[in-house]
Design an enzyme around this catalytic site. Structure first.
Site, PDB file in Angstrom:
ATOM      1  N   ASP A 155      -0.642   1.707  -4.145  1.00  0.00           N
ATOM      2  CA  ASP A 155      -1.557   0.816  -4.866  1.00  0.00           C
ATOM      3  C   ASP A 155      -2.842   1.512  -5.301  1.00  0.00           C
ATOM      4  OD1 ASP A 155      -2.460   0.974  -2.210  1.00  0.00           O
ATOM      5  OD2 ASP A 155      -3.395  -1.005  -2.286  1.00  0.00           O
ATOM      6  N   SER A 195       0.807  -1.214   0.000  1.00  0.00           N
ATOM      7  CA  SER A 195       0.000   0.000   0.000  1.00  0.00           C
ATOM      8  C   SER A 195       0.846   1.272   0.000  1.00  0.00           C
ATOM      9  CB  SER A 195      -0.964  -0.020   1.187  1.00  0.00           C
ATOM     10  OG  SER A 195      -1.902   1.027   1.091  1.00  0.00           O
ATOM     11  N   HIS A 196       0.778   2.033   1.072  1.00  0.00           N
ATOM     12  CA  HIS A 196       1.435   3.336   1.162  1.00  0.00           C
ATOM     13  C   HIS A 196       2.835   3.229   1.757  1.00  0.00           C
ATOM     14  CE1 HIS A 196      -0.697   2.302   4.786  1.00  0.00           C
ATOM     15  NE2 HIS A 196       0.072   3.118   5.484  1.00  0.00           N
ATOM     16  N   ASP A 235      -1.742   6.765  -3.307  1.00  0.00           N
ATOM     17  CA  ASP A 235      -0.673   6.004  -2.661  1.00  0.00           C
ATOM     18  C   ASP A 235      -0.156   4.936  -3.614  1.00  0.00           C
ATOM     19  OD1 ASP A 235      -2.881   4.298  -2.550  1.00  0.00           O
ATOM     20  OD2 ASP A 235      -2.295   3.432  -0.630  1.00  0.00           O
ATOM     21  N   ASP A 256      -5.321   2.982  -3.820  1.00  0.00           N
ATOM     22  CA  ASP A 256      -6.622   2.898  -3.146  1.00  0.00           C
ATOM     23  C   ASP A 256      -6.863   4.085  -2.217  1.00  0.00           C
ATOM     24  OD1 ASP A 256      -4.831   2.095  -1.163  1.00  0.00           O
ATOM     25  OD2 ASP A 256      -6.025   0.394  -0.489  1.00  0.00           O
ATOM     26  N   ARG A 257      -5.809   4.832  -1.898  1.00  0.00           N
ATOM     27  CA  ARG A 257      -5.977   6.013  -1.049  1.00  0.00           C
ATOM     28  C   ARG A 257      -5.915   7.288  -1.897  1.00  0.00           C
ATOM     29  NH1 ARG A 257      -3.391   4.884   4.870  1.00  0.00           N
ATOM     30  NH2 ARG A 257      -3.726   2.642   4.888  1.00  0.00           N
ATOM     31  N   LYS A 259     -11.379   0.389  -1.163  1.00  0.00           N
ATOM     32  CA  LYS A 259     -11.356   1.841  -1.295  1.00  0.00           C
ATOM     33  C   LYS A 259     -10.729   2.167  -2.647  1.00  0.00           C
ATOM     34  CE  LYS A 259      -7.542   1.539   1.920  1.00  0.00           C
ATOM     35  NZ  LYS A 259      -7.403   1.422   3.356  1.00  0.00           N
TER      36      LYS A 259
END
Length: 612
Positions: A332, A155-156, A330, A334-335, A430
Site C-alpha cells: 500500500d 499492507s505488506h 510495500d 506506506d513503507r 507513514k
C-alpha cells in the site's frame, strides 16, 4: 430481510430503453435509477478485532457470508451520526485481490446508511498515504470535503485468492481511527443483529473517471471516481524542491532504481519519478500494480525485495554495476526501504538522518522542526539527533495513530518506526514515496555543487558521516512469523516473569559474561501527552547499563498465528568503532536474547523467518 419505503424510477420512462445505464455528460456520469434500502439480518462473527492497522484476515475469511458487511456496519455504528449521514467517504486501497468486490459492497452499504457521496480512486487504487492526503486536501467539484475513509489493504502481507485482505477506517484528519473508535467497532461486531445495504444499486464502473448519481430514501447519492495520483503528486511538489532533485537525477554521476513490488506505488512511480523528475522508465522495477503482487511478498526488506537487492549489488547474486540509489515500497506504499550502492540503510537510521538534514534539504521544513518521534522498538538514533538539535522528542507505542495525535497538536514534524515506516506531518500516515523523495532531496542538497564532475556524496557517505557525528546504534530485528499463538504467549509470559527475578543479571552473565548488567526491565506503557490516554502492555523491555536494549513484542499485523518480534540494539559513541560488522557487534546480545527467552524451546523455531 426488511425493506424501507422507496420509489423506483421507470428506466424506460426515463428514456434509457430497457436497462438502466450510464449517460456520460463531461466528467459526470448520470445513472437514471433509484435504489431501495435492504435491512439484512445477521449475527456476530468471532475474531473481528482490529489490530494496529485495521482488520486483516485471509481472503477466504472475508468472503464468508456477512463477514465484510458486519465489519463495515459495525464501523458505521461506531461513528457519530453526523460522520455518516450526509458525509463524504473515500473507499480505495492497494488493489489486492477482492478489493474490487469489496468496494462495490461498501458503496452499496454507504448508500443504505445515508452517506452522501463516495470518492474512489480510479480502478480502486489509492496508496494509504494518498488516501490520507485526499481526506485532508481534496475538494470535490461541489465543494465537498471527505469525513473519513475505508482503506482496503493488508499492507505488506501477500495478496491473492489464498492470501490476505484487510480493511481499516481513517478519520477526518486522514489518520487511522483511534483506539476509542476501534474498540467500539469491535464491541459492535460482537452484538450486531443487522446491516443495511442497497442491493439493487448498480455496480459502479470504477475504471472510468467521472461522477455517478443515484437517488435513495435519504436523497441524492454520488460516486466520484477520480485520478489516483493527481492530489498526491500536487502535495509532494509543495513539500520538496523537484527542480533540485531533477538536477541530481539528470547528472551522469547519479543512477536510480525504484521497486514497487507490484503494489499500488506503481500507480505513482511513473508520474513522479519519470514524468516529473526525469528518471528513465528503465529505472522502475515491478511498477504495474497486480492483485497478487506478481506472486511475491510486497514487503520492502532484504528478504523479500530480492530483485532490487541484487540490482543494488547486495544479496547472493549481486549486479556488478549497481545504481547509486535504490528504494522499494510495500503493497500500500506506506513503507519504504532505502539502499545505496552495495549499502543498506537501517530504517531507524533513515528517520534520524532525515530529521538531521530536513531543515537544510527540504523546503517544507525550512522554518524548523516542531519535534520528532519514534516507535518504542525503533533504535534510539533519533533520540540523539533530537538532543543535539534541542528538539521535542517522543517515544510512542507501535501504531501510526500515536504519531497522528502529536502532529495534530503541533508537537511533531518527522517520525518513524523500525518496520520501514517514515513520515511527517504533511499527512497522518507513514509515506513510502515521501521518504524516497526526502532521501533524494538530501542527496541533491549534499551534491548541489558537485554534479558536474566532482565526487558524488553517496548514500553510504551520508550514513557514515551521520554515525561520525551522532554515534552508531547497532541494531537488528528478528521476526518469527506465524508462530502458534499459545506458544507466543508463553514466550511473553516467561519474559515478564524473568523481569522480577533478582538473579536476572546472574542468569545473563551465565550466558555471556561480556554483556552489561540490566539496569531496568519493564512492559512499555505510554501516556499520550495530548489526550491523556494510556496504552499498556506495548512490549517487554530489558534496558542495559551501557545503553543496549532488548525488546520483545507480539505484532498485530499478521492474518493468522502470531508474529514475535525481537529487537536488539547497542549504542557506540566511539567513532573509531562505528565501522564494525553489525552481526559481530550484536552477537553477544543476540545470544543472550535467544537463550533468555527460550525462543526455540517454546516455539520450535531454530531460526527467525526474517532478519532485518
Amino acid at each position: 430481510m426488511g425493506l424501507y419505503e422507496f420509489v423506483v424510477a421507470d428506466p424506460v420512462a426515463a428514456g434509457q430503453g430497457a436497462g438502466a445505464g450510464l449517460v456520460e455528460a463531461g466528467t459526470e456520469l448520470q445513472v437514471m435509477a433509484n435504489f431501495k434500502v435492504n435491512r439484512v439480518e445477521s449475527s456476530p462473527i468471532e475474531g473481528q478485532k482490529p489490530g494496529t492497522s485495521g482488520l486483516r484476515k485471509k481472503v477466504k475469511v472475508f468472503t464468508q457470508p456477512h463477514y465484510l458487511h458486519n465489519f463495515v456496519q459495525s464501523t458505521f455504528n461506531a461513528l457519530s451520526a453526523e460522520k455518516v449521514k450526509g458525509s463524504t467517504l473515500v473507499v480505495s486501497g492497494d488493489g489486492r485481490y477482492y478489493s474490487k468486490d469489496a468496494i462495490q459492497i461498501i458503496i452499496k452499504m454507504a448508500a443504505a446508511n445515508g452517506v452522501r457521496r463516495i470518492w474512489v480512486g480510479q480502478n480502486g487504487l489509492l496508496s494509504t498515504p494518498a488516501v490520507s492526503a485526499v481526506v485532508r486536501e481534496r475538494v470535490g467539484a461541489d465543494g465537498s470535503k471527505a469525513n473519513g475513509a475505508f482503506i482496503l489493504t493488508a499492507s505488506h502481507n501477500p495478496g491473492g485468492p489464498n492470501e490476505d485482505f484487510g480493511i481499516k477506517y481513517n478519520m477526518e484528519n486522514g489518520g487511522p481511527a483511534p483506539e476509542g473508535i476501534t474498540d467500539k467497532i469491535f464491541e459492535n461486531t460482537k452484538i450486531i443483529k443487522e446491516y443495511f445495504i442497497a442491493e439493487d444499486l448498480p455496480d459502479v464502473d470504477i475504471s472510468v473517471i467521472g461522477i455517478s448519481n443515484f437517488s435513495g430514501p435519504d436523497g441524492q447519492f454520488d460516486v466520484d471516481v477520480f485520478d489516483s495520483a493527481s492530489d498526491y503528486v500536487k502535495l509532494m511538489k509543495s513539500i520538496f524542491d523537484f527542480q533540485s532533485i531533477q538536477k541530481l537525477i539528470a547528472s551522469p554521476q547519479f543512477s536510480f532504481c525504484y521497486d514497487a513490488l507490484h503494489g499500488v506505488a506503481g500507480a505513482y512511480a511513473k508520474r513522479i519519478f519519470v514524468e516529473e523528475l526525469g528518471a528513465k522508465e528503465s529505472s522502475l522495477l515491478n511498477c504495474v500494480p497486480k492483485e497478487d503482487f506478481g506472486g511475491g511478498h510486497p514487503d520492502p526488506n532484504l528478504t523479500y525485495a530480492k530483485e532490487l537487492v541484487a540490482r543494488m549489488g547486495l544479496g547472493k547474486n549481486p549486479d556488478s554495476n549497481p545504481p547509486e540509489f535504490g528504494a522499494a515500497a510495500d503493497g500500500d506504499a506506506d513503507r519504504n526501504m532505502i539502499l545505496g550502492k552495495r549499502f543498506f540503510v537501517k530504517p531507524s537510521d533513515s528517520v534520524a538522518i532525515i530529521a538531521a538534514n530536513a531543515v537544510q534539504a527540504i523546503p517544507y521544513f525550512s522554518s524548523g522542526l516542531k519535534g520528532v518521534a519514534r516507535s518504542m522498538p525503533t533504535s534510539a538514533a533519533l533520540d540523539v539527533v533530537a538532543t543535539s538539535l534541542n528538539l521535542k522528542f517522543f517515544e510512542v507505542p507501535t501504531g501510526w495513530k500515536f504519531f497522528g495525535n502529536l502532529m495534530d497538536a503541533g508537537l511533531c514534524s518527522v517520525c518513524g518506526e523500525e518496520s520501514f515506516g517514515t513520515g511527517s506531518d504533511h499527512i497522518r500516515e507513514k509515506d513510502g514515496i515521501w521518504a524516497v523523495l526526502a532521501w533524494l532531496s538530501i542527496l541533491a542538497h549534499k551534491n548541489k555543487d558537485d554534479l558536474n564532475g566532482g565526487n558524488l556524496v553517496t548514500v553510504e557517505d551520508i550514513v557514515k558521516q551521520h554515525w561520525a557525528t551522532f554515534g552508531r546504534h547497532y541494531y537488528t530485528r528478528y521476526d518469527y512469523e506465524n508462530v502458534d499463538a499459545g506458544a507466543a504467549k508463553e514466550v511473553m509470559a516467561h519474559l515478564v516473569k524473568l523481569q522480577s527475578s533478582v538473579t536476572i543479571n546472574t542468569t545473563i552473565k551465565g550466558i555471556r559474561s561480556d554483556v552489561a548488567d540490566v539496569a531496568s526491565a519493564d512492559e512499555f506503557e505510554y501516556k499520550d501527552p495530548v489526550d491523556g490516554s494510556i496504552s499498556k502492555n506495548q512490549g517487554i523491555r530489558y534496558l542495559f547499563e551501557d545503553g543496549s536494549r532488548l525488546v520483545f513484542r507480539l505484532s498485530g499485523t499478521g492474518s493468522e498465528g502470531a508474529t514475535i518480534r525481537l529487537y536488539i540494539e547497542q549504542y557506540e559513541k566511539d567513532s573509531s568503532k562505528t565501522g564494525r560488522d553489525s552481526q559481530d557487534a550484536l552477537a553477544p546480545l543476540v545470544d543472550v536474547a535467544l537463550k533468555l527467552s527460550k525462543m526455540e524451546e517454546y516455539t520450535g523455531r531454530s531460526a527467525p523467518t526474517v532478519i532485518t
